[in-house]
Write an enzyme that holds these catalytic residues in place. Structure first.
Site: not given
Length: 182
Positions: A9, A11, A51
């Site tokens: 991922d 963030d 993401t």
């Protein structure tokens, strides 16, 4: 022969999650991310980013803004000897856009981005791992049949139910890398 990958991922795993980051000057790499990803790469893992980017659907930034930041990020990783094979993203949000966009199969916890990468890169899901910071990351990995799933807290708290969706919970990607490589 099928390949293996570490799905990341963005963030909260690669960068500090400041919320809707789309400019390089606001992008803060998490300590140890380059060393850890370089190690994965040296062990033969492809690095693939998956993401959710609902800021696009919300009109906070454009697809072009996201692509420019992704290219900048990939260049930084390549310079560090940890090339990112691909950045998959979901620009949708369940409350914005067309009916088809709101019901997409790419937004985690749906497995669409991971399934696309498995097909695009001829991956063996059992040899792949997912590192995320949310339950939805783990649910997407489970739905795609990935062999291992790890949560990183990156300074946030996770409920016991969230933690139970993962094979391990670590402070950061740097700390999780040994479990992935075993």
């Amino acid at each position: 022969m099928k390949r293996k990958a570490v799905f990341l991922d963005r963030d909260g795993v690669i960068n500090v999650d400041h919320g809707y980051v789309y400019r390089p000057e606001d992008f803060e790499f998490i300590d140890g991310v380059f060393d850890t990803c370089r190690h994965f790469h040296q062990l033969g893992y492809l690095l693939i980013v998956v993401t959710n980017q609902s800021g696009i659907a919300r009109g906070m930034y454009t697809e072009q803004d996201f692509q420019a930041l992704s290219h900048w990020m990939q260049k930084r990783f390549a310079e560090e000897g940890a090339p990112i094979a691909h950045v998959y993203h979901c620009p949708h949000h369940p409350k914005f856009g067309t009916e088809a966009e709101r019901g997409c199969q790419c937004r985690k916890p749906m497995p669409g981005m991971i399934q696309a990468a498995i097909a695009d890169y001829d991956l063996d899901p059992e040899q792949c791992a997912m590192v995320g910071d949310k339950r939805g990351d783990m649910e997407a990995a489970t739905a795609a049949g990935l062999g291992r799933k790890f949560l990183v807290t990156s300074g946030q708290s996770l409920s016991p139910a969230d933690r139970n969706t993962a094979d391990g919970v670590w402070q950061s990607l740097k700390e999780a890398h040994q479990a992935i490589c075993d």
